[in-house]
Design a protein around this motif. Structure first.
Motif, PDB file in Angstrom:
ATOM      1  N   MET A 186       0.842  -1.176   0.000  1.00 25.60           N
ATOM      2  CA  MET A 186       0.000   0.000   0.000  1.00 25.60           C
ATOM      3  C   MET A 186       0.886   1.236   0.000  1.00 25.60           C
ATOM      4  O   MET A 186       1.888   1.301   0.695  1.00 25.60           O
ATOM      5  CB  MET A 186      -0.877  -0.011   1.257  1.00 25.60           C
ATOM      6  N   SER A 187       0.527   2.203  -0.811  1.00 20.73           N
ATOM      7  CA  SER A 187       1.293   3.445  -0.818  1.00 20.73           C
ATOM      8  C   SER A 187       0.339   4.633  -0.957  1.00 20.73           C
ATOM      9  O   SER A 187      -0.785   4.498  -1.434  1.00 20.73           O
ATOM     10  CB  SER A 187       2.328   3.442  -1.941  1.00 20.73           C
ATOM     11  N   ILE A 188       0.830   5.750  -0.525  1.00 20.43           N
ATOM     12  CA  ILE A 188       0.067   6.997  -0.560  1.00 20.43           C
ATOM     13  C   ILE A 188       0.516   7.787  -1.781  1.00 20.43           C
ATOM     14  O   ILE A 188       1.707   7.918  -2.042  1.00 20.43           O
ATOM     15  CB  ILE A 188       0.333   7.823   0.712  1.00 20.43           C
ATOM     16  N   SER A 189      -0.436   8.327  -2.511  1.00 18.10           N
ATOM     17  CA  SER A 189      -0.096   9.162  -3.670  1.00 18.10           C
ATOM     18  C   SER A 189      -0.321  10.632  -3.320  1.00 18.10           C
ATOM     19  O   SER A 189      -0.937  10.959  -2.308  1.00 18.10           O
ATOM     20  CB  SER A 189      -0.963   8.772  -4.865  1.00 18.10           C
ATOM     21  N   ILE A 190       0.189  11.486  -4.165  1.00 20.61           N
ATOM     22  CA  ILE A 190      -0.024  12.921  -3.967  1.00 20.61           C
ATOM     23  C   ILE A 190      -1.519  13.233  -4.013  1.00 20.61           C
ATOM     24  O   ILE A 190      -2.010  14.090  -3.281  1.00 20.61           O
ATOM     25  CB  ILE A 190       0.759  13.734  -5.017  1.00 20.61           C
ATOM     26  N   LYS A 191      -2.250  12.486  -4.834  1.00 23.57           N
ATOM     27  CA  LYS A 191      -3.706  12.658  -4.929  1.00 23.57           C
ATOM     28  C   LYS A 191      -4.363  12.383  -3.565  1.00 23.57           C
ATOM     29  O   LYS A 191      -5.284  13.091  -3.160  1.00 23.57           O
ATOM     30  CB  LYS A 191      -4.244  11.705  -5.997  1.00 23.57           C
ATOM     31  N   ASP A 192      -3.869  11.341  -2.867  1.00 24.21           N
ATOM     32  CA  ASP A 192      -4.399  11.027  -1.539  1.00 24.21           C
ATOM     33  C   ASP A 192      -4.120  12.165  -0.553  1.00 24.21           C
ATOM     34  O   ASP A 192      -4.988  12.543   0.246  1.00 24.21           O
ATOM     35  CB  ASP A 192      -3.777   9.735  -1.005  1.00 24.21           C
ATOM     36  N   VAL A 193      -2.906  12.695  -0.607  1.00 26.01           N
ATOM     37  CA  VAL A 193      -2.538  13.808   0.275  1.00 26.01           C
ATOM     38  C   VAL A 193      -3.410  15.026  -0.027  1.00 26.01           C
ATOM     39  O   VAL A 193      -3.894  15.695   0.892  1.00 26.01           O
ATOM     40  CB  VAL A 193      -1.032  14.148   0.135  1.00 26.01           C
ATOM     41  N   GLU A 194      -3.636  15.304  -1.290  1.00 22.66           N
ATOM     42  CA  GLU A 194      -4.487  16.438  -1.665  1.00 22.66           C
ATOM     43  C   GLU A 194      -5.914  16.243  -1.156  1.00 22.66           C
ATOM     44  O   GLU A 194      -6.552  17.184  -0.684  1.00 22.66           O
ATOM     45  CB  GLU A 194      -4.497  16.613  -3.179  1.00 22.66           C
ATOM     46  N   HIS A 195      -6.413  15.004  -1.251  1.00 26.48           N
ATOM     47  CA  HIS A 195      -7.773  14.713  -0.785  1.00 26.48           C
ATOM     48  C   HIS A 195      -7.900  14.961   0.719  1.00 26.48           C
ATOM     49  O   HIS A 195      -8.834  15.622   1.173  1.00 26.48           O
ATOM     50  CB  HIS A 195      -8.141  13.262  -1.125  1.00 26.48           C
ATOM     51  N   VAL A 196      -6.961  14.419   1.498  1.00 22.44           N
ATOM     52  CA  VAL A 196      -7.000  14.593   2.952  1.00 22.44           C
ATOM     53  C   VAL A 196      -6.795  16.061   3.327  1.00 22.44           C
ATOM     54  O   VAL A 196      -7.461  16.578   4.230  1.00 22.44           O
ATOM     55  CB  VAL A 196      -5.951  13.691   3.641  1.00 22.44           C
ATOM     56  N   ALA A 197      -5.909  16.744   2.630  1.00 23.78           N
ATOM     57  CA  ALA A 197      -5.695  18.176   2.891  1.00 23.78           C
ATOM     58  C   ALA A 197      -6.975  18.957   2.615  1.00 23.78           C
ATOM     59  O   ALA A 197      -7.324  19.881   3.355  1.00 23.78           O
ATOM     60  CB  ALA A 197      -4.549  18.701   2.043  1.00 23.78           C
ATOM     61  N   GLY A 198      -7.687  18.573   1.576  1.00 21.90           N
ATOM     62  CA  GLY A 198      -8.957  19.237   1.277  1.00 21.90           C
ATOM     63  C   GLY A 198      -9.984  19.003   2.361  1.00 21.90           C
ATOM     64  O   GLY A 198     -10.720  19.923   2.741  1.00 21.90           O
ATOM     65  N   LEU A 199     -10.056  17.771   2.874  1.00 23.96           N
ATOM     66  CA  LEU A 199     -10.983  17.471   3.962  1.00 23.96           C
ATOM     67  C   LEU A 199     -10.649  18.262   5.219  1.00 23.96           C
ATOM     68  O   LEU A 199     -11.545  18.680   5.957  1.00 23.96           O
ATOM     69  CB  LEU A 199     -10.962  15.972   4.275  1.00 23.96           C
ATOM     70  N   ALA A 200      -9.352  18.459   5.454  1.00 25.83           N
ATOM     71  CA  ALA A 200      -8.899  19.196   6.636  1.00 25.83           C
ATOM     72  C   ALA A 200      -8.833  20.702   6.397  1.00 25.83           C
ATOM     73  O   ALA A 200      -8.440  21.454   7.274  1.00 25.83           O
ATOM     74  CB  ALA A 200      -7.529  18.690   7.069  1.00 25.83           C
ATOM     75  N   ARG A 201      -9.227  21.119   5.199  1.00 19.68           N
ATOM     76  CA  ARG A 201      -9.192  22.543   4.823  1.00 19.68           C
ATOM     77  C   ARG A 201      -7.781  23.122   4.958  1.00 19.68           C
ATOM     78  O   ARG A 201      -7.582  24.219   5.459  1.00 19.68           O
ATOM     79  CB  ARG A 201     -10.158  23.363   5.677  1.00 19.68           C
ATOM     80  N   LEU A 202      -6.798  22.321   4.508  1.00 16.73           N
ATOM     81  CA  LEU A 202      -5.401  22.768   4.514  1.00 16.73           C
ATOM     82  C   LEU A 202      -4.984  23.135   3.106  1.00 16.73           C
ATOM     83  O   LEU A 202      -5.319  22.447   2.150  1.00 16.73           O
ATOM     84  CB  LEU A 202      -4.490  21.652   5.030  1.00 16.73           C
ATOM     85  N   GLU A 203      -4.236  24.203   3.012  1.00 15.60           N
ATOM     86  CA  GLU A 203      -3.691  24.611   1.727  1.00 15.60           C
ATOM     87  C   GLU A 203      -2.204  24.280   1.741  1.00 15.60           C
ATOM     88  O   GLU A 203      -1.451  24.833   2.544  1.00 15.60           O
ATOM     89  CB  GLU A 203      -3.912  26.112   1.528  1.00 15.60           C
ATOM     90  N   LEU A 204      -1.792  23.338   0.884  1.00 12.43           N
ATOM     91  CA  LEU A 204      -0.405  22.887   0.862  1.00 12.43           C
ATOM     92  C   LEU A 204       0.257  23.280  -0.448  1.00 12.43           C
ATOM     93  O   LEU A 204      -0.361  23.228  -1.508  1.00 12.43           O
ATOM     94  CB  LEU A 204      -0.345  21.365   1.011  1.00 12.43           C
ATOM     95  N   SER A 205       1.546  23.624  -0.337  1.00 10.87           N
ATOM     96  CA  SER A 205       2.314  23.894  -1.550  1.00 10.87           C
ATOM     97  C   SER A 205       2.688  22.558  -2.185  1.00 10.87           C
ATOM     98  O   SER A 205       2.568  21.498  -1.573  1.00 10.87           O
ATOM     99  CB  SER A 205       3.578  24.684  -1.208  1.00 10.87           C
ATOM    100  N   ASP A 206       3.175  22.601  -3.414  1.00 11.01           N
ATOM    101  CA  ASP A 206       3.591  21.371  -4.090  1.00 11.01           C
ATOM    102  C   ASP A 206       4.720  20.687  -3.334  1.00 11.01           C
ATOM    103  O   ASP A 206       4.762  19.454  -3.242  1.00 11.01           O
ATOM    104  CB  ASP A 206       4.025  21.672  -5.531  1.00 11.01           C
ATOM    105  N   ALA A 207       5.642  21.477  -2.784  1.00 14.93           N
ATOM    106  CA  ALA A 207       6.757  20.902  -2.024  1.00 14.93           C
ATOM    107  C   ALA A 207       6.245  20.210  -0.761  1.00 14.93           C
ATOM    108  O   ALA A 207       6.730  19.123  -0.397  1.00 14.93           O
ATOM    109  CB  ALA A 207       7.754  21.998  -1.658  1.00 14.93           C
ATOM    110  N   GLU A 208       5.266  20.806  -0.091  1.00 16.85           N
ATOM    111  CA  GLU A 208       4.697  20.191   1.117  1.00 16.85           C
ATOM    112  C   GLU A 208       3.951  18.896   0.781  1.00 16.85           C
ATOM    113  O   GLU A 208       4.044  17.918   1.518  1.00 16.85           O
ATOM    114  CB  GLU A 208       3.747  21.169   1.818  1.00 16.85           C
ATOM    115  N   LYS A 209       3.239  18.891  -0.321  1.00 17.87           N
ATOM    116  CA  LYS A 209       2.530  17.675  -0.752  1.00 17.87           C
ATOM    117  C   LYS A 209       3.524  16.549  -1.012  1.00 17.87           C
ATOM    118  O   LYS A 209       3.309  15.405  -0.596  1.00 17.87           O
ATOM    119  CB  LYS A 209       1.709  17.951  -2.008  1.00 17.87           C
TER     120      LYS A 209
END
Length: 95
Positions: free
Chosen positions: A1-24
């Motif tokens: 199992m691995s996490i993709s950038i898409k997964d990180v973006e989804h969770v960040a959206g749920l948490a109402r976090l704005e992340l830069s590309d480097a942070e993602k």
């Protein structure tokens, strides 16, 4: 199992976090490292290990529930700031 950038973006959206590309990218790497480390548990032989919900056995440390004498109404009302008809009178909280 691995996490993709898409997964990180989804969770960040749920948490109402704005992340830069480097942070993602950084979070994706860190989460994948955590999952890789946790996969080591799959290599353990748990065939004869009893399932538990707690590491330590738990016991009820409370005393037995037993009847015992309580304060009399007169003693309780001695501590009340105001009393009316054998009840503690308090300021109204409704408007």
């Amino acid at each position: 199992m691995s996490i993709s950038i898409k997964d990180v973006e989804h969770v960040a959206g749920l948490a109402r976090l704005e992340l830069s590309d480097a942070e993602k990218e950084q979070l994706t790497e860190q989460l994948n490292a955590i999952l890789k480390y946790a996969e080591q548990l799959n290599g353990l032989d748990t065939e004869h290990v009893e399932p538990t919900s707690h590491v330590m056995p738990l016991v009820n440390v409370m005393r037995e529930d037993a009847d015992r004498p309580s304060l009399t109404l007169e003693k309780v009302l001695l501590n009340a700031p105001d009393e009316e008809d054998g009840q503690i009178k308090v300021p109204a909280v409704l408007e």
